[in-house]
Design an enzyme around this catalytic site. Sequence first.
Site: not given
Ligand code: ADP
Length: 402
Positions: A7, A94, A183, A213, A244, A286, A336, A389
Site C-alpha cells: 500500500n 492497493r 473502502h 476510521g 473531511r 476521536m 471497532e 484490508e
Molecule cells: P484509517 O482510516 O486511517 O485506517 P483507523 O481505522 O485506524 O483509520 O481509525 C483511526 C481512528 O480511530 C483514530 O483517529 C481514532 O479517532 C479512532 N480510534 C482508535 N482507537 C480508538 C479508541 N479506542 N476509541 C475511540 N476511537 C479510537
Amino acid sequence: MKILVINAGSSSLKYQLFNMENASVMAGGVIERIGEKKATLIHKFFLRGRETKLVKEQEIKNHKIAMHMVADLIIDPEKGVIDDIADIDAVGHRVVHGGETFSSAIIIDEMVKQTIKENSRFAPLHNPPNLTGIEVAQQIFCNIPNIAVFDTEFHQTMPVKAYLYALPYEYYEKYKVRKYGFHGTSHKYVTHKAAKLLRKDTGEVNLITIHLGNGCSMCAVKNGKCVDTSMGMTPLAGIMMGTRTGDIDPAIIGYLMEQTNMDIRGLDSVLNNSSGFKGICGMNDMRDIHEQASKGNNKAKLAVEMFSYQVKKYIGSYMAVLGKVDALVFTAGVGENDDFIRYRVCKDLSFLGIDIDPEKNSQQPSPSMPFFIHTEDAHIQVWVIPTNEELQIARDVLQVLQ
Ligand code: ADP
C-alpha cells in the site's frame, strides 16, 4: 502460496507478506516520511510463532529504496522469513480509484497502469503514489505477477439510480462524474466475515456495513453485493470524518468562494483537511474528542452528537433501501473500539429492531476477534468485526491467480 501486499502512499509504504496456506502474516511493516531526512521503518516479522519488531530511522530518498529495503528485510539471512524473493508468488497493490473500468482485481500491464493514471483525476492524492509503488515493485519483483486491487471495486455493483448524480447527464458521459465509493476492500472483508458469523452464504446476507476510521463510509449490502454507499465520486462525501466535511450543500462552495476570496484549491483543502471533527472542535482523533468532551468541552460534545446523528440517519436510509437487514457491522478504528459512539448511533432504534446490550457493547474483546452486541430479542444483529484490508487484498490476488 506467498503473497506480498503493498500500500504505497505519497510518503509512505505499508506492506504485509502473507502465507495463504493459513492466511497468516509472515512479516509486515510501514515506512513513513519517505523523501525526508529522517524516515522511519517499523518492521515486524514472525519466526517460529514469535513476533520480533525492528525500528530504524534513516534517510530513505524514494519509494524505490524503500521497496528494496522491504525486499532485503524479507530475505535477510537472520531476520528474513523466506529464502529468496522468488518464493513470493505475487504482489498485490492497493489502488484507491479504479473508476468504472475495474470491477475486480487484475494483473497489471501497461493498459492497467494507463487507466490507473487516468483515474488520478478523481484521486490525485492517492492514485499517483499507488502507481509509483507498482512501478517500483515491477522492477524488483519482475518475474511474478503484480496485481491491482481497487478500493472502488466492491461498489461497482451499485445500480445506476444509486450512483448517478442529478447533474446534466452529459457530465457523466463526458467526465465520468458519478458515485464510485471507497473502502471497498474493508466493506468486502467484513461482508464475508459477517456472512460466516451469521452462518449464511455471502450471497444471502443483507447488511449495513459501517466503516468508521479517519475516513468514514457506510454501505448497503444486498445479497452480499453493494447497492449503495455513502462516499461519492471522491472520498469527501457521506458522513462527516476526522478532517473531511462529508455531505454539504454544494451551493456552499460558491458562496464561500465569494465571501472569503479563497480560490478552489484553498477551499478544497478546507473541505478535505480542516473540516469534519477538526472543523467543529479543533481535534480529529476521536479519543482526544472524548477526553475533551468529558472535561466539558461543548464543541467536542457537539462533534460526537453530529457524528452519531449522521451515522444513524444513514442506517435509517439504508434500512429503507434494503427492506430486510440481517445485521449492522461496525468496523475500523472508531467502529471497532468506540462503544460510546456505537451506543449513541444505535440508541432509540429499537422501533427498527435494533437493540444493543450495554454490557456486551462495552466488553474489551481480544484483538482481531469479532463480537456481537445485540440483545437476545433484537431482530437485527449488531456485530463489531475488526477489518483486515490487507488480507482481503491477498485473497483477491489469490483469486486472480487461481
Ligand atoms: P484509517 O482510516 O486511517 O485506517 P483507523 O481505522 O485506524 O483509520 O481509525 C483511526 C481512528 O480511530 C483514530 O483517529 C481514532 O479517532 C479512532 N480510534 C482508535 N482507537 C480508538 C479508541 N479506542 N476509541 C475511540 N476511537 C479510537
